[in-house]
Design an enzyme around this catalytic site. Structure first.
Site, PDB file in Angstrom:
ATOM      1  N   CYS A 192     -48.044  67.711  23.812  1.00  0.00           N
ATOM      2  CA  CYS A 192     -47.024  66.822  24.458  1.00  0.00           C
ATOM      3  C   CYS A 192     -46.623  67.255  25.938  1.00  0.00           C
ATOM      4  O   CYS A 192     -47.144  68.294  26.381  1.00  0.00           O
ATOM      5  CB  CYS A 192     -45.874  67.066  23.641  1.00  0.00           C
ATOM      6  SG  CYS A 192     -46.064  66.890  21.892  1.00  0.00           S
ATOM      7  N   ARG A 246     -52.829  64.806  29.619  1.00  0.00           N
ATOM      8  CA  ARG A 246     -52.807  65.693  28.126  1.00  0.00           C
ATOM      9  C   ARG A 246     -53.032  64.932  26.786  1.00  0.00           C
ATOM     10  O   ARG A 246     -53.033  65.726  26.105  1.00  0.00           O
ATOM     11  CB  ARG A 246     -51.374  66.496  28.456  1.00  0.00           C
ATOM     12  CG  ARG A 246     -50.743  67.298  29.423  1.00  0.00           C
ATOM     13  CD  ARG A 246     -49.478  67.492  29.703  1.00  0.00           C
ATOM     14  NE  ARG A 246     -49.003  68.473  28.961  1.00  0.00           N
ATOM     15  CZ  ARG A 246     -48.792  69.802  29.099  1.00  0.00           C
ATOM     16  NH1 ARG A 246     -49.339  70.225  30.203  1.00  0.00           N
ATOM     17  NH2 ARG A 246     -48.273  70.789  28.081  1.00  0.00           N
ATOM     18  N   TRP A 293     -47.730  64.154  21.392  1.00  0.00           N
ATOM     19  CA  TRP A 293     -49.148  64.025  20.599  1.00  0.00           C
ATOM     20  C   TRP A 293     -48.852  64.389  19.413  1.00  0.00           C
ATOM     21  O   TRP A 293     -48.492  65.660  19.074  1.00  0.00           O
ATOM     22  CB  TRP A 293     -49.862  65.112  21.394  1.00  0.00           C
ATOM     23  CG  TRP A 293     -51.255  65.105  20.923  1.00  0.00           C
ATOM     24  CD1 TRP A 293     -52.285  64.098  20.643  1.00  0.00           C
ATOM     25  CD2 TRP A 293     -52.211  66.185  20.388  1.00  0.00           C
ATOM     26  NE1 TRP A 293     -53.607  64.487  20.102  1.00  0.00           N
ATOM     27  CE2 TRP A 293     -53.421  65.772  19.984  1.00  0.00           C
ATOM     28  CE3 TRP A 293     -51.979  67.737  20.382  1.00  0.00           C
ATOM     29  CZ2 TRP A 293     -54.357  66.509  19.482  1.00  0.00           C
ATOM     30  CZ3 TRP A 293     -52.946  68.434  19.936  1.00  0.00           C
ATOM     31  CH2 TRP A 293     -54.335  67.753  19.510  1.00  0.00           C
ATOM     32  N   ASN A 327     -42.079  70.469  22.756  1.00  0.00           N
ATOM     33  CA  ASN A 327     -43.590  70.551  22.589  1.00  0.00           C
ATOM     34  C   ASN A 327     -43.830  71.666  21.832  1.00  0.00           C
ATOM     35  O   ASN A 327     -43.412  72.823  22.130  1.00  0.00           O
ATOM     36  CB  ASN A 327     -44.092  70.827  24.123  1.00  0.00           C
ATOM     37  CG  ASN A 327     -45.797  70.862  24.099  1.00  0.00           C
ATOM     38  OD1 ASN A 327     -46.535  70.666  22.961  1.00  0.00           O
ATOM     39  ND2 ASN A 327     -46.380  71.408  24.815  1.00  0.00           N
ATOM     40  N   GLY A 328     -44.629  71.730  20.600  1.00  0.00           N
ATOM     41  CA  GLY A 328     -45.006  72.785  19.831  1.00  0.00           C
ATOM     42  C   GLY A 328     -44.475  72.323  18.468  1.00  0.00           C
ATOM     43  O   GLY A 328     -44.462  71.229  18.024  1.00  0.00           O
ATOM     44  N   GLU A 358     -73.142  72.086  26.008  1.00  0.00           N
ATOM     45  CA  GLU A 358     -71.994  71.714  26.796  1.00  0.00           C
ATOM     46  C   GLU A 358     -72.441  70.132  26.933  1.00  0.00           C
ATOM     47  O   GLU A 358     -71.486  69.306  26.805  1.00  0.00           O
ATOM     48  CB  GLU A 358     -71.885  72.496  27.863  1.00  0.00           C
ATOM     49  CG  GLU A 358     -71.245  71.892  28.833  1.00  0.00           C
ATOM     50  CD  GLU A 358     -69.586  71.889  28.595  1.00  0.00           C
ATOM     51  OE1 GLU A 358     -69.188  72.368  27.458  1.00  0.00           O
ATOM     52  OE2 GLU A 358     -68.683  70.863  29.151  1.00  0.00           O
ATOM     53  N   LYS A 363     -69.823  67.090  25.875  1.00  0.00           N
ATOM     54  CA  LYS A 363     -69.228  66.213  26.706  1.00  0.00           C
ATOM     55  C   LYS A 363     -69.779  64.610  26.159  1.00  0.00           C
ATOM     56  O   LYS A 363     -68.901  63.809  26.386  1.00  0.00           O
ATOM     57  CB  LYS A 363     -70.199  66.194  28.227  1.00  0.00           C
ATOM     58  CG  LYS A 363     -69.682  67.369  28.897  1.00  0.00           C
ATOM     59  CD  LYS A 363     -68.281  67.506  29.589  1.00  0.00           C
ATOM     60  CE  LYS A 363     -67.109  67.918  29.001  1.00  0.00           C
ATOM     61  NZ  LYS A 363     -67.170  69.347  28.558  1.00  0.00           N
ATOM     62  N   GLU A 422     -67.466  63.923  22.963  1.00  0.00           N
ATOM     63  CA  GLU A 422     -65.840  63.765  23.163  1.00  0.00           C
ATOM     64  C   GLU A 422     -65.307  62.709  23.956  1.00  0.00           C
ATOM     65  O   GLU A 422     -64.351  62.329  24.030  1.00  0.00           O
ATOM     66  CB  GLU A 422     -65.550  65.054  23.665  1.00  0.00           C
ATOM     67  CG  GLU A 422     -65.591  65.447  25.228  1.00  0.00           C
ATOM     68  CD  GLU A 422     -65.035  66.596  25.707  1.00  0.00           C
ATOM     69  OE1 GLU A 422     -63.852  67.139  25.179  1.00  0.00           O
ATOM     70  OE2 GLU A 422     -65.389  67.453  26.616  1.00  0.00           O
ATOM     71  N   HIS A 441     -86.963  73.797  12.479  1.00  0.00           N
ATOM     72  CA  HIS A 441     -86.425  74.498  11.460  1.00  0.00           C
ATOM     73  C   HIS A 441     -85.407  73.456  10.699  1.00  0.00           C
ATOM     74  O   HIS A 441     -84.181  74.098  10.163  1.00  0.00           O
ATOM     75  CB  HIS A 441     -85.667  75.989  11.834  1.00  0.00           C
ATOM     76  CG  HIS A 441     -86.680  76.839  12.165  1.00  0.00           C
ATOM     77  ND1 HIS A 441     -87.482  77.536  11.578  1.00  0.00           N
ATOM     78  CD2 HIS A 441     -86.752  77.354  13.398  1.00  0.00           C
ATOM     79  CE1 HIS A 441     -88.317  78.461  12.116  1.00  0.00           C
ATOM     80  NE2 HIS A 441     -87.730  78.298  13.413  1.00  0.00           N
ATOM     81  N   LYS A 479     -55.810  67.652  26.548  1.00  0.00           N
ATOM     82  CA  LYS A 479     -56.275  68.683  27.431  1.00  0.00           C
ATOM     83  C   LYS A 479     -56.084  69.975  27.345  1.00  0.00           C
ATOM     84  O   LYS A 479     -57.225  70.778  27.522  1.00  0.00           O
ATOM     85  CB  LYS A 479     -55.587  68.232  28.963  1.00  0.00           C
ATOM     86  CG  LYS A 479     -56.283  69.066  30.084  1.00  0.00           C
ATOM     87  CD  LYS A 479     -57.743  68.873  30.320  1.00  0.00           C
ATOM     88  CE  LYS A 479     -58.422  69.585  31.324  1.00  0.00           C
ATOM     89  NZ  LYS A 479     -59.849  69.463  31.306  1.00  0.00           N
TER      90      LYS A 479
HETATM   91  C1  AGP Z   1     -63.960  70.445  26.855  1.00  0.00           C
HETATM   92  O1  AGP Z   1     -64.326  69.261  27.590  1.00  0.00           O
HETATM   93  C2  AGP Z   1     -62.563  70.116  25.962  1.00  0.00           C
HETATM   94  N1  AGP Z   1     -61.595  69.470  26.719  1.00  0.00           N
HETATM   95  C3  AGP Z   1     -62.147  71.424  25.174  1.00  0.00           C
HETATM   96  O2  AGP Z   1     -63.331  71.858  24.303  1.00  0.00           O
HETATM   97  C4  AGP Z   1     -61.743  72.633  25.928  1.00  0.00           C
HETATM   98  O3  AGP Z   1     -62.919  73.121  26.671  1.00  0.00           O
HETATM   99  C5  AGP Z   1     -61.019  73.521  24.835  1.00  0.00           C
HETATM  100  O4  AGP Z   1     -59.959  72.776  24.313  1.00  0.00           O
HETATM  101  C6  AGP Z   1     -60.635  74.741  25.784  1.00  0.00           C
HETATM  102  O5  AGP Z   1     -59.773  74.615  26.509  1.00  0.00           O
HETATM  103  P1  AGP Z   1     -58.952  75.656  27.566  1.00  0.00           P
HETATM  104  O6  AGP Z   1     -60.226  75.955  28.337  1.00  0.00           O
HETATM  105  O7  AGP Z   1     -58.119  75.038  28.294  1.00  0.00           O
HETATM  106  O8  AGP Z   1     -58.642  77.183  26.668  1.00  0.00           O
END
Ligand code: AGP
Length: 612
Positions: free
Chosen positions: A2, A27, A74, A100-101, A485, A489, A492, A508, A607
């Site tokens: 949030c 976020r 969120w 938020n929480g 990675e 990308k 996501e 394998h 985020k």
């Molecule tokens: C990466 O593109 C994502 N947004 C997600 O995996 C992110 O790396 C993960 O949530 C960790 O976030 P942080 O680095 O803020 O702890």
């Protein structure tokens, strides 16, 4: 996660609050709302949807005020709809709260409140808190701020809250436990928000609330107290150097693309003042006082989530290679719950862009309880992980707004390269080898620029493969985490299923997936395993897989087996991962745009995941 913004000052708070919510949109959220102290009443609007939908509704509502709160939600408890959106009001309609929480004991609290005659309007945990504050305040024996504090003492869970009350229109009350809050101290005006982005337009002077602290904000100033014992806490005002342009898109269509291109500068920013070429080593000021303990450590754990975990995998290779230190890399969500061999002889490194990821923060707290030395590699200055670890290194990538991490990742890898080089030089890493790393890093700007200039070719690759339902990413050694990675990308932001694998693992199992509909991205620099990876490519080719090869330099062998070649330039293998990830970021970006996805705010993602 949030977004929270509160304002108290001389301005009409609505424009300030709406602009603040827009600075927090990155976020991730599914509803938004705003509440003001009007003339002896609370006025509010809240809606499922985006901030622009809230703005449209506000245009119809004829209210204004200079004490207000606003929120982007969120959903964690209760579906995303108008009624579950924040702010939540108590049953008198005179108290409003944003949160938020997660209130973990909301169910038992709601049972007790219902027995007192409270009728709940929503199925959210947040409404339980605002009704609890109201029930305590309604006794008439304490102030609004004291009622908030008393209520929070009954709460189990995580919160960042801001509340207001029609009886005290010149007061805002905010508190945090587990969800960050920062107070902006302006000229006769105050803001409180989830992070600094909504504040910088009005003030650079900020106060970070610590865990378990409550702040009462009034026209004559603010007072911070501890929730548990009501003791006043004196706080330091910090000046932040965040600028507006840093959090604006500029000429780019998306924050993510802007941040990919910013890597031409951010990696250098990360290096600035830290490389010592004359001694073929590095200086990391934030850990210098702890070097004796770090050097004597018997083992390192690296704990993180998502992209940051991929940076940890690269760090493992580098630390074990350069400094011969045994390194365990663990997802924070796993580390925090299992019996790990962590003690006073262990260094636990938390890698986190936001510095607020709940699992990573919990892992650090567990490590500290077990006597380990904790180190934070964070991007957000003053974030919880940065403040709770014993020492650490900021990555200096600047604010990363796009949910998909790009420049923060390459900044993390850069810091970890410096750490491995520095610790290696205190052991058996020779100056000659270390100088190769330093020299390679000193040319990184040119290499990043060259990689980003491949964007049009990469867009063609995306156009030819945008209909794929699956992607496979392969790499060896230091490039296996880059394969992971690249796959993250892709999945996501384009929502295409993608997996990263060590290239040799193909035989394998995964090779069963290969057919003409499967694009396979293979990271193949001319390093010690080049011949091996070419044979992996041939295995894919023989099953009609579509080969997308990322390499340092084209050659007849690569051209003969590849459908697409992305050449990023010749360089020392140790920094190849840092550069090879860039075309994978660009590929994911173009795939997402071609598929009409929300690049900066992908569905279901936030985020920073500050809930478990
Ligand atoms: C990466 O593109 C994502 N947004 C997600 O995996 C992110 O790396 C993960 O949530 C960790 O976030 P942080 O680095 O803020 O702890």
């Amino acid at each position: 996660m949030c977004g929270i913004v509160g304002y108290l000052g001389q301005r009409d708070s609505i424009p300030v609050l709406i602009k603040g919510l827009k600075r927090l949109e990155y976020r991730g959220y599914d509803s938004a709302g705003i509440a003001l102290c009007g003339d002896d009443e609370i006025q509010y609007v809240k809606k499922a949807g985006k901030v622009r939908d809230l703005e449209a509704a506000l245009d119809q509502a004829a209210f204004a005020g200079n004490t207000g709160i606003a929120h982007t939600r969120w959903a964690t408890h209760g579906e995303p709809n108008d009624i579950n959106a924040h702010p939540h009001l108590d049953q008198t309609g005179r108290i409003a709260l944003i949160h938020n929480g997660i209130i973990e004991n909301y169910s038992s609290l709601s049972v007790a409140l219902k027995k007192q005659g409270v009728n709940f309007q929503t199925d959210t945990d947040t409404e339980v808190l605002v009704q609890l504050i109201s029930a305590i305040y309604s006794t008439g024996e304490i102030s609004f701020a004291e009622a908030v504090r008393a209520a929070l003492q009954e709460v189990v869970g995580a919160y960042g809250i801001v509340a207001l009350c029609a009886d005290e229109p010149d007061t805002l009350v905010a508190a945090r436990l587990g969800s960050p809050l920062v107070l902006g101290v302006g000229e006769d005006e105050y803001l409180v928000a989830s992070d600094a982005a909504p504040l910088v337009e009005y003030t650079r002077n900020v106060v970070y609330l610590e865990e378990g602290e409550l702040v009462k904000i009034g026209r004559d100033g603010y007072t911070v107290r501890q929730i548990r014992n009501d003791q006043i806490v004196s706080k330091q005002v910090t000046r932040i150097d965040l600028s507006i342009e840093e959090i604006e898109k500029g000429e780019f269509p998306h924050f993510m693309l802007k941040e990919i291109y910013e890597q031409q500068r951010t990696i250098s920013d990360t290096l600035r003042g830290r490389l010592i070429p004359s001694q073929a080593t590095a200086r990391l000021g934030g850990i210098e006082d702890f070097l004796p303990r770090i050097e004597q450590a018997r083992r390192f754990y690296i704990t993180a989530c998502g992209t940051s975990w991929h940076a940890g995998l690269i760090a493992k290779h580098l630390l074990e290679d350069f400094a011969e230190i045994p390194v365990h890399v663990e997802y924070a969500s796993e580390f925090r719950y299992r019996k790990t061999v962590v003690d006073a002889n262990t260094v636990v490194i938390a890698i986190s862009q936001s510095g607020e990821t709940a699992d990573t923060l919990a892992a650090i707290r567990k490590a500290k309880d077990r006597g380990a030395l904790t180190m934070g590699i964070c991007n957000v200055v003053g974030s919880s992980i940065a403040r709770e670890t014993d020492c650490g290194v900021y990555t200096h990538a600047g604010p990363e707004i796009g949910v998909a991490s790009t420049k923060a990742f390459t900044a993390q890898v850069t810091v970890l390269m410096l750490l491995a080089q520095m610790l290696g030089r205190k052991r058996n890493l020779t100056a000659a080898t270390a100088r190769k790393i330093t020299n390679a890093l000193s040319s990184v700007d040119r290499l990043v620029a060259n990689a980003t200039e491949r964007s049009d070719e990469i867009k063609t690759v995306a156009e030819e493969n945008q209909e794929a339902d699956n992607f496979l990413y392969l790499g060896r050694g230091l490039n296996f985490p880059i394969a992971l990675e690249g796959a993250l990308k892709c999945k996501e932001i384009s929502y295409i299923h993608a997996e990263g694998y060590p290239a040799a693992e193909m035989k394998h199992g995964p090779i069963a997936l290969i057919d003409e509909s499967m694009p396979v991205v293979i990271i193949a620099p001319h390093d010690q395993t080049f011949e091996k990876i070419i044979s992996n490519i041939r295995a894919v080719k023989s099953r009609k897989g579509r080969i997308i090869t990322v390499t340092d330099k084209r050659c007849p062998v690569i051209d003969s087996v590849s459908d697409f070649v992305i050449e990023v330039g010749e360089m020392d293998p140790v920094i190849f991962p840092l550069i090879a990830v860039i075309p994978l970021q660009i590929l994911a970006y173009h795939l997402a745009v071609l598929r009409g996805c929300n690049v900066d705010q992908p569905r279901n993602l936030a985020k920073s995941v500050t809930v478990e």
